[in-house]
Design an enzyme around this catalytic site. Structure first.
Site, PDB file in Angstrom:
ATOM      1  N   ASP A  18      -1.216   9.400 -10.834  1.00  0.00           N
ATOM      2  CA  ASP A  18      -1.169   8.312 -11.823  1.00  0.00           C
ATOM      3  C   ASP A  18       0.278   7.986 -12.197  1.00  0.00           C
ATOM      4  O   ASP A  18       0.651   6.815 -12.305  1.00  0.00           O
ATOM      5  CB  ASP A  18      -1.951   8.702 -13.078  1.00  0.00           C
ATOM      6  CG  ASP A  18      -3.461   8.675 -12.866  1.00  0.00           C
ATOM      7  OD1 ASP A  18      -3.898   8.182 -11.811  1.00  0.00           O
ATOM      8  OD2 ASP A  18      -4.182   9.153 -13.757  1.00  0.00           O
ATOM      9  N   GLU A  60      -4.468   2.345  -4.748  1.00  0.00           N
ATOM     10  CA  GLU A  60      -3.016   2.436  -4.543  1.00  0.00           C
ATOM     11  C   GLU A  60      -2.445   1.162  -3.928  1.00  0.00           C
ATOM     12  O   GLU A  60      -1.325   1.160  -3.395  1.00  0.00           O
ATOM     13  CB  GLU A  60      -2.675   3.635  -3.662  1.00  0.00           C
ATOM     14  CG  GLU A  60      -3.142   3.543  -2.217  1.00  0.00           C
ATOM     15  CD  GLU A  60      -4.562   4.041  -1.992  1.00  0.00           C
ATOM     16  OE1 GLU A  60      -4.887   4.369  -0.839  1.00  0.00           O
ATOM     17  OE2 GLU A  60      -5.344   4.099  -2.958  1.00  0.00           O
ATOM     18  N   HIS A  95      -4.007  14.602  -9.486  1.00  0.00           N
ATOM     19  CA  HIS A  95      -4.254  13.213  -9.903  1.00  0.00           C
ATOM     20  C   HIS A  95      -3.346  12.763 -11.044  1.00  0.00           C
ATOM     21  O   HIS A  95      -3.023  11.582 -11.155  1.00  0.00           O
ATOM     22  CB  HIS A  95      -5.733  13.041 -10.287  1.00  0.00           C
ATOM     23  CG  HIS A  95      -6.654  13.053  -9.098  1.00  0.00           C
ATOM     24  ND1 HIS A  95      -6.866  11.962  -8.303  1.00  0.00           N
ATOM     25  CD2 HIS A  95      -7.389  14.068  -8.556  1.00  0.00           C
ATOM     26  CE1 HIS A  95      -7.708  12.263  -7.331  1.00  0.00           C
ATOM     27  NE2 HIS A  95      -8.037  13.545  -7.458  1.00  0.00           N
ATOM     28  N   ASN A 109      -2.189  12.723  -3.803  1.00  0.00           N
ATOM     29  CA  ASN A 109      -3.084  13.212  -4.850  1.00  0.00           C
ATOM     30  C   ASN A 109      -3.556  14.635  -4.566  1.00  0.00           C
ATOM     31  O   ASN A 109      -3.605  15.486  -5.468  1.00  0.00           O
ATOM     32  CB  ASN A 109      -4.297  12.293  -4.994  1.00  0.00           C
ATOM     33  CG  ASN A 109      -4.083  11.194  -6.024  1.00  0.00           C
ATOM     34  OD1 ASN A 109      -3.268  11.323  -6.924  1.00  0.00           O
ATOM     35  ND2 ASN A 109      -4.828  10.113  -5.875  1.00  0.00           N
ATOM     36  N   ASP A 131       0.847  -1.185   0.000  1.00  0.00           N
ATOM     37  CA  ASP A 131       0.000   0.000   0.000  1.00  0.00           C
ATOM     38  C   ASP A 131       0.889   1.244   0.000  1.00  0.00           C
ATOM     39  O   ASP A 131       1.839   1.343   0.790  1.00  0.00           O
ATOM     40  CB  ASP A 131      -0.907   0.011   1.232  1.00  0.00           C
ATOM     41  CG  ASP A 131      -1.897   1.161   1.213  1.00  0.00           C
ATOM     42  OD1 ASP A 131      -2.921   1.032   0.529  1.00  0.00           O
ATOM     43  OD2 ASP A 131      -1.638   2.177   1.886  1.00  0.00           O
TER      44      ASP A 131
END
Length: 305
Positions: free
Chosen positions: A195, A222, A191, A186, A178
């Site tokens: 990504d 994630e 965002h 983010n 994780d």
């Protein structure tokens, strides 16, 4: 390296016939186009099918002991083997026999004495169909953002490896990864950068897993998952530490993190010895529990059994 970048190997063809002359003829036909393997009876055919997972089996119908029909039945009843295409080879032209063969799961018939041209075409057609199915399956089982396996592929591989490790009496390990404080990442960087961060982590996981049997997948959001068949607890911890270090070496800035000024991960490891009666989901549940412990104890760490 993505699986799409790896050189394509020759298809595996298993020829099953109790007559050596028939095997030699078939071997000569396909030795340049396939990895050709041979079996001379039903039990040997089943053993080689399990060991090799061939792309196609040319299976003689009439053999002493276990018939081709019985071999086909047992292959189609085995979850590890059920998708293998089977072409029956027979000296009989009985329509009822062909109907039975198709009902058992065969994809085609070749009649003896074999015609080299017809045999080549029918084998080539089935191998081409197999290749096309594999390509479509690969696309369907790939995560659109990161380019590595998706959760569906992971679950499929988990169930297959659970059965295989139970059969081989080997351990099966996995770990959940994780990204620490990814929501804050983010919110802070946007965002698009989020990504890009996930793509870099995914590729790092993919390149760090060097064994062909190991699998890294995006599990969701994630979270990532890695599956290591035949790997014990010590081996899994070694690989998990390598991945953690490789992600740290990316040095992706994360000013909003509460544990470091760069992107870090929490990892939960699990190792079990599967049995045919046990449930593969136990492995996920155990790894998830250890991931929870790693996050609950401050993140940026590995938790294991």
């Amino acid at each position: 390296m993505n699986t799409t970048d790896k050189p394509r190997s020759l298809p595996k063809l298993l020829i099953v016939d109790d007559q050596p002359i028939n095997i030699r003829v078939a071997h000569e036909l396909f030795r340049h186009d396939c990895e050709v393997y041979m079996a001379t009876n039903g039990e040997q055919a089943l053993a080689k099918a399990r060991a090799l997972l061939p792309d196609l089996i040319l299976l003689d119908v009439v053999m002493p002991g276990m018939s081709g029909h019985e071999v086909c039945q047992r292959i189609k009843a085995d979850p590890l083997l059920a998708d293998i295409a089977i072409i029956f080879v027979t000296a009989h032209y009985d329509e009822a026999d062909e109907v039975r063969g198709f009902e058992l799961g065969a994809v085609d018939f070749i009649h003896k004495p074999i015609n080299p041209t017809i045999t080549r075409v029918r084998v080539h057609n089935q191998l081409l169909l197999k290749q096309q199915r594999d390509q479509l399956r690969s696309i369907a089982l790939m995560d659109g953002l990161t380019g590595i396996a998706n959760r569906r592929k992971f679950e499929t591989a988990l169930n297959r490896n659970w059965l295989q490790c139970a059969r081989d009496r080997k351990p099966l390990s996995m770990f959940m990864i994780d990204v620490d404080y990814f929501k804050k990442y983010n919110d802070h960087y946007g965002h698009q950068e989020g990504d890009n961060c996930l793509k870099q982590i995914a590729q790092t996981i993919d390149t760090t897993l060097v064994r062909p049997s190991d699998l890294g997948a995006r599990f969701g959001g994630e979270e990532f998952a890695c599956l290591l068949p035949g790997t014990d607890r010590q081996g899994a911890l070694y690989v998990a530490a390598k991945i953690e270090q490789a992600i740290r070496a990316l040095a992706i800035p994360h000013q909003a993190s509460d544990v470091a000024n760069q992107v870090t991960v929490s990892i939960g490891c699990s190792t079990l010895s599967p049995t045919p009666q046990s449930d593969a989901q136990q492995l996920i549940a155990q790894a998830d529990e250890h991931l929870y412990n790693a996050k609950n104890n401050g993140r940026n760490q590995i938790s294991a059994d």
